[in-house]
Each structure stands twice: as C-alpha cells, then as structure tokens.
Scaffold this motif. Sequence first.
Motif, PDB file in Angstrom:
ATOM      1  N   THR A   1      29.127 -47.531  -8.879  1.00 19.59           N
ATOM      2  CA  THR A   1      28.843 -46.223  -8.302  1.00 19.59           C
ATOM      3  C   THR A   1      28.964 -45.147  -9.369  1.00 19.59           C
ATOM      4  OG1 THR A   1      29.713 -46.930  -6.158  1.00 19.59           O
ATOM      5  CG2 THR A   1      29.505 -44.552  -6.518  1.00 19.59           C
ATOM      6  N   GLY A   2      27.969 -44.245  -9.404  1.00 18.61           N
ATOM      7  CA  GLY A   2      28.025 -43.141 -10.359  1.00 18.61           C
ATOM      8  C   GLY A   2      28.788 -41.958  -9.796  1.00 18.61           C
ATOM      9  N   ILE A   3      29.786 -41.490 -10.533  1.00 17.53           N
ATOM     10  CA  ILE A   3      30.564 -40.315 -10.139  1.00 17.53           C
ATOM     11  C   ILE A   3      30.659 -39.388 -11.342  1.00 17.53           C
ATOM     12  CG2 ILE A   3      32.809 -39.427  -9.371  1.00 17.53           C
ATOM     13  CD1 ILE A   3      33.318 -42.128  -8.034  1.00 17.53           C
ATOM     14  N   ASN A   4      30.395 -38.115 -11.134  1.00 20.33           N
ATOM     15  CA  ASN A   4      30.602 -37.139 -12.195  1.00 20.33           C
ATOM     16  C   ASN A   4      31.939 -36.453 -11.929  1.00 20.33           C
ATOM     17  OD1 ASN A   4      30.469 -34.339 -13.489  1.00 20.33           O
ATOM     18  ND2 ASN A   4      28.684 -35.355 -14.382  1.00 20.33           N
ATOM     19  N   TRP A   5      32.948 -36.812 -12.721  1.00 21.66           N
ATOM     20  CA  TRP A   5      34.302 -36.340 -12.439  1.00 21.66           C
ATOM     21  C   TRP A   5      34.484 -34.859 -12.731  1.00 21.66           C
ATOM     22  CZ3 TRP A   5      37.297 -38.726  -9.283  1.00 21.66           C
ATOM     23  CH2 TRP A   5      37.143 -40.116  -9.115  1.00 21.66           C
ATOM     24  N   TRP A   6      33.686 -34.290 -13.633  1.00 15.19           N
ATOM     25  CA  TRP A   6      33.755 -32.852 -13.850  1.00 15.19           C
ATOM     26  C   TRP A   6      33.319 -32.115 -12.587  1.00 15.19           C
ATOM     27  CZ3 TRP A   6      36.672 -30.667 -17.133  1.00 15.19           C
ATOM     28  CH2 TRP A   6      36.893 -31.226 -18.401  1.00 15.19           C
ATOM     29  N   ALA A   7      32.239 -32.612 -11.966  1.00 17.36           N
ATOM     30  CA  ALA A   7      31.773 -32.006 -10.718  1.00 17.36           C
ATOM     31  C   ALA A   7      32.829 -32.146  -9.626  1.00 17.36           C
ATOM     32  CB  ALA A   7      30.464 -32.650 -10.277  1.00 17.36           C
ATOM     33  N   VAL A   8      33.453 -33.324  -9.553  1.00 15.46           N
ATOM     34  CA  VAL A   8      34.504 -33.558  -8.558  1.00 15.46           C
ATOM     35  C   VAL A   8      35.632 -32.548  -8.730  1.00 15.46           C
ATOM     36  CG1 VAL A   8      36.309 -35.162  -7.816  1.00 15.46           C
ATOM     37  CG2 VAL A   8      33.998 -36.012  -8.256  1.00 15.46           C
ATOM     38  N   LEU A   9      36.131 -32.409  -9.956  1.00 18.86           N
ATOM     39  CA  LEU A   9      37.261 -31.517 -10.215  1.00 18.86           C
ATOM     40  C   LEU A   9      36.910 -30.057  -9.931  1.00 18.86           C
ATOM     41  CD1 LEU A   9      38.630 -33.113 -13.523  1.00 18.86           C
ATOM     42  CD2 LEU A   9      39.673 -33.205 -11.246  1.00 18.86           C
ATOM     43  N   LEU A  10      35.712 -29.640 -10.335  1.00 11.10           N
ATOM     44  CA  LEU A  10      35.309 -28.250 -10.120  1.00 11.10           C
ATOM     45  C   LEU A  10      35.124 -27.937  -8.639  1.00 11.10           C
ATOM     46  CD1 LEU A  10      32.801 -27.952 -13.099  1.00 11.10           C
ATOM     47  CD2 LEU A  10      34.920 -26.629 -12.826  1.00 11.10           C
ATOM     48  N   ILE A  11      34.519 -28.869  -7.897  1.00 11.15           N
ATOM     49  CA  ILE A  11      34.337 -28.664  -6.458  1.00 11.15           C
ATOM     50  C   ILE A  11      35.686 -28.677  -5.753  1.00 11.15           C
ATOM     51  CG2 ILE A  11      33.427 -29.693  -4.338  1.00 11.15           C
ATOM     52  CD1 ILE A  11      30.991 -30.592  -5.966  1.00 11.15           C
ATOM     53  N   ALA A  12      36.572 -29.594  -6.161  1.00 14.67           N
ATOM     54  CA  ALA A  12      37.900 -29.667  -5.552  1.00 14.67           C
ATOM     55  C   ALA A  12      38.656 -28.355  -5.758  1.00 14.67           C
ATOM     56  CB  ALA A  12      38.684 -30.839  -6.146  1.00 14.67           C
ATOM     57  N   ALA A  13      38.639 -27.854  -7.001  1.00 13.44           N
ATOM     58  CA  ALA A  13      39.336 -26.593  -7.287  1.00 13.44           C
ATOM     59  C   ALA A  13      38.690 -25.434  -6.539  1.00 13.44           C
ATOM     60  CB  ALA A  13      39.320 -26.331  -8.787  1.00 13.44           C
ATOM     61  N   GLY A  14      37.357 -25.383  -6.567  1.00 11.93           N
ATOM     62  CA  GLY A  14      36.654 -24.293  -5.904  1.00 11.93           C
ATOM     63  C   GLY A  14      36.837 -24.297  -4.401  1.00 11.93           C
ATOM     64  N   SER A  15      36.750 -25.473  -3.774  1.00 12.26           N
ATOM     65  CA  SER A  15      36.868 -25.538  -2.316  1.00 12.26           C
ATOM     66  C   SER A  15      38.279 -25.183  -1.859  1.00 12.26           C
ATOM     67  CB  SER A  15      36.484 -26.931  -1.814  1.00 12.26           C
ATOM     68  OG  SER A  15      37.368 -27.919  -2.281  1.00 12.26           O
ATOM     69  N   THR A  16      39.272 -25.518  -2.679  1.00 14.00           N
ATOM     70  CA  THR A  16      40.646 -25.143  -2.340  1.00 14.00           C
ATOM     71  C   THR A  16      40.798 -23.623  -2.336  1.00 14.00           C
ATOM     72  OG1 THR A  16      41.495 -27.185  -3.325  1.00 14.00           O
ATOM     73  CG2 THR A  16      43.077 -25.405  -2.966  1.00 14.00           C
ATOM     74  N   VAL A  17      40.277 -22.982  -3.382  1.00  8.29           N
ATOM     75  CA  VAL A  17      40.307 -21.514  -3.457  1.00  8.29           C
ATOM     76  C   VAL A  17      39.495 -20.916  -2.310  1.00  8.29           C
ATOM     77  CG1 VAL A  17      39.610 -19.513  -4.820  1.00  8.29           C
ATOM     78  CG2 VAL A  17      40.657 -21.489  -5.945  1.00  8.29           C
ATOM     79  N   GLY A  18      38.307 -21.482  -2.084  1.00  7.44           N
ATOM     80  CA  GLY A  18      37.435 -20.961  -1.029  1.00  7.44           C
ATOM     81  C   GLY A  18      38.049 -21.077   0.347  1.00  7.44           C
ATOM     82  N   GLY A  19      38.831 -22.140   0.574  1.00  5.76           N
ATOM     83  CA  GLY A  19      39.491 -22.291   1.862  1.00  5.76           C
ATOM     84  C   GLY A  19      40.454 -21.156   2.140  1.00  5.76           C
ATOM     85  N   PHE A  20      41.229 -20.776   1.122  1.00 10.05           N
ATOM     86  CA  PHE A  20      42.161 -19.655   1.282  1.00 10.05           C
ATOM     87  C   PHE A  20      41.406 -18.343   1.491  1.00 10.05           C
ATOM     88  CE2 PHE A  20      45.055 -22.561  -1.075  1.00 10.05           C
ATOM     89  CZ  PHE A  20      46.075 -22.600  -0.130  1.00 10.05           C
ATOM     90  N   ILE A  21      40.341 -18.142   0.710  1.00  9.30           N
ATOM     91  CA  ILE A  21      39.551 -16.910   0.840  1.00  9.30           C
ATOM     92  C   ILE A  21      38.895 -16.843   2.207  1.00  9.30           C
ATOM     93  CG2 ILE A  21      37.553 -15.646  -0.036  1.00  9.30           C
ATOM     94  CD1 ILE A  21      38.205 -16.742  -2.811  1.00  9.30           C
ATOM     95  N   GLY A  22      38.325 -17.972   2.630  1.00 17.91           N
ATOM     96  CA  GLY A  22      37.646 -18.005   3.920  1.00 17.91           C
ATOM     97  C   GLY A  22      38.573 -17.665   5.071  1.00 17.91           C
ATOM     98  N   ALA A  23      39.822 -18.162   4.995  1.00 15.20           N
ATOM     99  CA  ALA A  23      40.779 -17.898   6.066  1.00 15.20           C
ATOM    100  C   ALA A  23      41.118 -16.409   6.164  1.00 15.20           C
ATOM    101  CB  ALA A  23      42.052 -18.699   5.824  1.00 15.20           C
TER     102      ALA A  23
END
Length: 257
Positions: free
Chosen positions: A207-229
Amino acid sequence: MNLLDAAAVFAAGVAAGGINTVVGSGSLITFPTLVALGYVPVVANVSNNIGLVPGGVTGAYGYRAELKGQRGRLLRLGSASLIGAVVGALLLLGLPASAFKFIVPILIVIALVLVVVQPRLQGWIRRRREDGGGHAHGGPWLWIGVLLAGMYGGYFGAAQGIVLIALLGIMLDDDLQRLNASKNVLSAIVNGTAAIMFIATWLFGDTGINWWAVLLIAAGSTVGGFIGAKVGRRIPPLVLRGVIVVVGVVAIVNLLR
C-alpha cells in the motif's frame, strides 16, 4: 513535497477539521487537495484516512459526557462499524486502482448530495423525534445500516458522519447530541480500523502512503477541530456547504481527466 504543497495540505487539514466539527464531510477538502497536487487517488485516499484519525479520536473524546450510558449501544453498533470498515478497506486494497477512480466520483456525488440535503434531513429527524419516532435500540436494521456505512467509510469515507447521524436519528429514540456522540465514536472506529489495515499492508509494501501528507493532515485537522468548535459555528452553513460542493466538483473533474 515542497513548502508550498505542504502549506496547502496543512491548510486543507485545518479546513477539514473545522468542517468536520461543524457539518462533516471534511474529506471533501483534503482528498481533492491531495489529488490536485498530483497524488495517485488511492494513495491520496489512504493518506487522508490515516491523517484524519487523530481528529476523529479527539472529537469522540470531546463528547465523553454525552457518551455516558451508551456502552451497550456502542459495543453492538461498534461491531458493525468494525466489520464494515474491514470489508471496505479490503475492497479498496483488493480492487484495481482503475475501479477506485471509477467508483469514487460516484461516491463524491452521493456525498455532495448528502451535504446539500443535510439541513432538511436534520429538520426531518427533529420533527420525527418530537412526534415520538425512533426506537430504543434500533434493531437489526440499524446494525445492517451501520455495517454498510462502515463499508462506505472503509472504502472512501466522505460524508460518512452524515450517513451515520441520519441512521441513528431515524432508528433511535434519544437526544440528538447523544446520537452525535455515538456517531463520532462509530466514525472513529471505522477510520481507525481502516487506518490500521492500510498501515499493516504498507509494512509489507502493498500500500502506498505519503507520510508527510499524513502528518500534515493530522496536525491540521487537530488544529481545525479546536477552531471549528469555537469559530466555525459563526460561519454561515450555506457558505460552508458551498465551499464543500465546489471542492467536490473540482475533485470529480480531476479524477475524470
């Protein structure tokens, strides 16, 4: 991945985290962004799925007060989500990439329709609840519905939350906030299960995984969750839905090229 691409993926992750908190369907931001940056659709989907897992866990934890007294329900429906996620992930891993490229535009169209009709759907669920509709446990039909939603989520996942909240709202007689808490847990089970399977197959080189994309999305979605709330509810829902629809249409165009 250059700095500009990294910034775009992180920003998409922030937007996805915020949108998931407010209306759901955050994958319709992150997945098209990765595709637009040139990632193979399957790699984009798998990387996006893994990257959004931390946000799903955080969302479930944020609703821990509403989860009290739902252990039995979540164990029963969670088994359906887990099985469905396994089947959906196996379909993604087993079917050729050409099948994914053909199927996903259809799933995106379904997701976009769900995003557009969500206000009417929520209104119908609210009226049904006021009229005494719904059941205490949902029965086998709810279990089957959650299983199918898990398959959808394990394969692609955009608007999975909207599907789940609709199923729970129709079939269960409970407060909408408690149902939303259940939805967050079931979505986290699906995404987490699929992510584990993707990582396991990645370890064997299948399976192909781009770990840079994973890390950036993980960090961004965590921040976005707090902002969204805190901030997301101030943004007009119509504007958010308009953004999601536009991004989804762009994704379809990119996939059909």
